[in-house]
Scaffold this motif. Structure first.
Motif, PDB file in Angstrom:
ATOM      1  N   LYS A  55       3.352  14.268  -9.296  1.00  0.00           N
ATOM      2  CA  LYS A  55       4.420  15.266  -9.399  1.00  0.00           C
ATOM      3  C   LYS A  55       4.917  15.352 -10.837  1.00  0.00           C
ATOM      4  O   LYS A  55       5.117  16.440 -11.366  1.00  0.00           O
ATOM      5  N   LYS A  56       5.081  14.210 -11.491  1.00  0.00           N
ATOM      6  CA  LYS A  56       5.549  14.202 -12.880  1.00  0.00           C
ATOM      7  C   LYS A  56       4.555  14.929 -13.779  1.00  0.00           C
ATOM      8  O   LYS A  56       4.929  15.714 -14.631  1.00  0.00           O
ATOM      9  N   ARG A  57       3.263  14.665 -13.563  1.00  0.00           N
ATOM     10  CA  ARG A  57       2.231  15.311 -14.371  1.00  0.00           C
ATOM     11  C   ARG A  57       2.270  16.820 -14.164  1.00  0.00           C
ATOM     12  O   ARG A  57       2.159  17.585 -15.116  1.00  0.00           O
ATOM     13  N   LYS A  58       2.449  17.269 -12.920  1.00  0.00           N
ATOM     14  CA  LYS A  58       2.533  18.711 -12.658  1.00  0.00           C
ATOM     15  C   LYS A  58       3.745  19.314 -13.344  1.00  0.00           C
ATOM     16  O   LYS A  58       3.685  20.409 -13.893  1.00  0.00           O
ATOM     17  N   ASP A  59       4.878  18.599 -13.324  1.00  0.00           N
ATOM     18  CA  ASP A  59       6.091  19.103 -13.965  1.00  0.00           C
ATOM     19  C   ASP A  59       5.912  19.224 -15.470  1.00  0.00           C
ATOM     20  O   ASP A  59       6.453  20.113 -16.103  1.00  0.00           O
ATOM     21  N   GLU A  60       5.133  18.305 -16.067  1.00  0.00           N
ATOM     22  CA  GLU A  60       4.938  18.303 -17.520  1.00  0.00           C
ATOM     23  C   GLU A  60       3.909  19.334 -17.968  1.00  0.00           C
ATOM     24  O   GLU A  60       3.848  19.675 -19.132  1.00  0.00           O
ATOM     25  N   GLU A  61       3.072  19.799 -17.048  1.00  0.00           N
ATOM     26  CA  GLU A  61       2.007  20.722 -17.421  1.00  0.00           C
ATOM     27  C   GLU A  61       2.536  22.070 -17.884  1.00  0.00           C
ATOM     28  O   GLU A  61       1.899  22.749 -18.655  1.00  0.00           O
ATOM     29  N   GLY A  62       3.697  22.464 -17.423  1.00  0.00           N
ATOM     30  CA  GLY A  62       4.262  23.746 -17.817  1.00  0.00           C
ATOM     31  C   GLY A  62       3.648  24.890 -17.028  1.00  0.00           C
ATOM     32  O   GLY A  62       3.085  24.705 -15.960  1.00  0.00           O
ATOM     33  N   THR A  63       3.723  26.072 -17.594  1.00  0.00           N
ATOM     34  CA  THR A  63       3.189  27.255 -16.933  1.00  0.00           C
ATOM     35  C   THR A  63       2.205  27.957 -17.853  1.00  0.00           C
ATOM     36  O   THR A  63       2.314  27.875 -19.068  1.00  0.00           O
ATOM     37  N   ALA A  64       1.269  28.620 -17.239  1.00  0.00           N
ATOM     38  CA  ALA A  64       0.284  29.361 -18.030  1.00  0.00           C
ATOM     39  C   ALA A  64       0.986  30.511 -18.754  1.00  0.00           C
ATOM     40  O   ALA A  64       1.829  31.190 -18.191  1.00  0.00           O
ATOM     41  N   MET A  65       0.632  30.678 -20.007  1.00  0.00           N
ATOM     42  CA  MET A  65       1.234  31.752 -20.789  1.00  0.00           C
ATOM     43  C   MET A  65       0.785  33.096 -20.221  1.00  0.00           C
ATOM     44  O   MET A  65      -0.410  33.327 -20.034  1.00  0.00           O
ATOM     45  N   PRO A  66       1.732  33.972 -19.913  1.00  0.00           N
ATOM     46  CA  PRO A  66       1.339  35.276 -19.373  1.00  0.00           C
ATOM     47  C   PRO A  66       0.595  36.101 -20.421  1.00  0.00           C
ATOM     48  O   PRO A  66       0.950  36.094 -21.597  1.00  0.00           O
ATOM     49  N   ILE A  67      -0.437  36.776 -19.980  1.00  0.00           N
ATOM     50  CA  ILE A  67      -1.228  37.608 -20.886  1.00  0.00           C
ATOM     51  C   ILE A  67      -1.152  39.045 -20.381  1.00  0.00           C
ATOM     52  O   ILE A  67      -1.658  39.361 -19.311  1.00  0.00           O
ATOM     53  N   ASP A  68      -0.503  39.880 -21.137  1.00  0.00           N
ATOM     54  CA  ASP A  68      -0.361  41.293 -20.781  1.00  0.00           C
ATOM     55  C   ASP A  68      -1.648  42.007 -21.170  1.00  0.00           C
ATOM     56  O   ASP A  68      -2.048  41.979 -22.333  1.00  0.00           O
ATOM     57  N   PRO A  69      -2.324  42.657 -20.232  1.00  0.00           N
ATOM     58  CA  PRO A  69      -3.596  43.319 -20.553  1.00  0.00           C
ATOM     59  C   PRO A  69      -3.470  44.414 -21.614  1.00  0.00           C
ATOM     60  O   PRO A  69      -4.410  44.699 -22.339  1.00  0.00           O
ATOM     61  N   ASP A  70      -2.289  45.005 -21.736  1.00  0.00           N
ATOM     62  CA  ASP A  70      -2.101  46.074 -22.723  1.00  0.00           C
ATOM     63  C   ASP A  70      -1.777  45.529 -24.111  1.00  0.00           C
ATOM     64  O   ASP A  70      -2.117  46.130 -25.118  1.00  0.00           O
ATOM     65  N   VAL A  71      -1.111  44.384 -24.160  1.00  0.00           N
ATOM     66  CA  VAL A  71      -0.643  43.832 -25.434  1.00  0.00           C
ATOM     67  C   VAL A  71      -1.497  42.655 -25.893  1.00  0.00           C
ATOM     68  O   VAL A  71      -1.687  42.442 -27.079  1.00  0.00           O
ATOM     69  N   TRP A  87       0.832  -1.198   0.000  1.00  0.00           N
ATOM     70  CA  TRP A  87       0.000   0.000   0.000  1.00  0.00           C
ATOM     71  C   TRP A  87       0.873   1.258   0.000  1.00  0.00           C
ATOM     72  O   TRP A  87       0.602   2.213  -0.731  1.00  0.00           O
ATOM     73  N   MET A  88       1.941   1.248   0.796  1.00  0.00           N
ATOM     74  CA  MET A  88       2.838   2.405   0.852  1.00  0.00           C
ATOM     75  C   MET A  88       3.551   2.609  -0.484  1.00  0.00           C
ATOM     76  O   MET A  88       3.688   3.747  -0.952  1.00  0.00           O
ATOM     77  N   ARG A  89       3.970   1.540  -1.147  1.00  0.00           N
ATOM     78  CA  ARG A  89       4.601   1.667  -2.468  1.00  0.00           C
ATOM     79  C   ARG A  89       3.613   2.208  -3.491  1.00  0.00           C
ATOM     80  O   ARG A  89       3.958   3.030  -4.343  1.00  0.00           O
ATOM     81  N   PHE A  90       2.350   1.749  -3.396  1.00  0.00           N
ATOM     82  CA  PHE A  90       1.313   2.238  -4.299  1.00  0.00           C
ATOM     83  C   PHE A  90       1.101   3.741  -4.091  1.00  0.00           C
ATOM     84  O   PHE A  90       1.011   4.500  -5.061  1.00  0.00           O
ATOM     85  N   GLN A  91       1.036   4.196  -2.846  1.00  0.00           N
ATOM     86  CA  GLN A  91       0.865   5.614  -2.562  1.00  0.00           C
ATOM     87  C   GLN A  91       2.070   6.423  -3.076  1.00  0.00           C
ATOM     88  O   GLN A  91       1.898   7.507  -3.618  1.00  0.00           O
ATOM     89  N   ASP A  92       3.262   5.885  -2.901  1.00  0.00           N
ATOM     90  CA  ASP A  92       4.461   6.563  -3.413  1.00  0.00           C
ATOM     91  C   ASP A  92       4.404   6.687  -4.934  1.00  0.00           C
ATOM     92  O   ASP A  92       4.776   7.710  -5.509  1.00  0.00           O
ATOM     93  N   HIS A  93       3.939   5.622  -5.598  1.00  0.00           N
ATOM     94  CA  HIS A  93       3.814   5.635  -7.056  1.00  0.00           C
ATOM     95  C   HIS A  93       2.827   6.722  -7.499  1.00  0.00           C
ATOM     96  O   HIS A  93       3.093   7.473  -8.442  1.00  0.00           O
ATOM     97  N   LEU A  94       1.678   6.805  -6.809  1.00  0.00           N
ATOM     98  CA  LEU A  94       0.687   7.834  -7.161  1.00  0.00           C
ATOM     99  C   LEU A  94       1.246   9.238  -6.949  1.00  0.00           C
ATOM    100  O   LEU A  94       1.031  10.125  -7.774  1.00  0.00           O
ATOM    101  N   ALA A  95       1.959   9.444  -5.861  1.00  0.00           N
ATOM    102  CA  ALA A  95       2.534  10.759  -5.581  1.00  0.00           C
ATOM    103  C   ALA A  95       3.568  11.131  -6.643  1.00  0.00           C
ATOM    104  O   ALA A  95       3.611  12.269  -7.113  1.00  0.00           O
ATOM    105  N   ALA A  96       4.402  10.167  -7.041  1.00  0.00           N
ATOM    106  CA  ALA A  96       5.416  10.431  -8.066  1.00  0.00           C
ATOM    107  C   ALA A  96       4.760  10.740  -9.407  1.00  0.00           C
ATOM    108  O   ALA A  96       5.187  11.644 -10.123  1.00  0.00           O
TER     109      ALA A  96
END
Length: 84
Positions: free
Chosen positions: A31-47, A19-28
């Motif tokens: 984290k990997k999915r969050k790292d792959e998501e990238g960042t939201a493109m900044p949107i300048d209100p003026d440009v 169970w602990m290994r399964f939880q570690d796998h889910l957490a990893a």
């Protein structure tokens, strides 16, 4: 301790370890999915959004065209609600 108690403890430890290994796998994976998501493109209100490059245009159905764009940085992404 009797034999039944020893076997019960071994089984409990085995299940707990799996169970602990399964939880570690889910957490990893999370984290990997969050790292792959990238960042939201900044949107300048003026440009606005900035510059995107049209990569391809495909007819996906009789009344549907799929456009693919490259953003200024490969780590940028756009929330799906932006184009809806």
């Amino acid at each position: 301790k009797n034999k039944w108690m020893q076997q019960s403890e071994i089984l409990t430890k085995t299940i707990r370890g799996r169970w602990m290994r399964f939880q570690d796998h889910l957490a990893a994976a999370s984290k990997k999915r969050k790292d792959e998501e990238g960042t939201a493109m900044p949107i300048d209100p003026d440009v606005g959004w900035g510059k995107c490059t049209l990569r391809s245009k495909k007819a996906a159905a009789p009344n549907f065209v799929q456009y693919e764009f490259d953003l200024p940085k490969s780590t940028y992404n756009l929330p799906i609600g932006m184009g809806q």
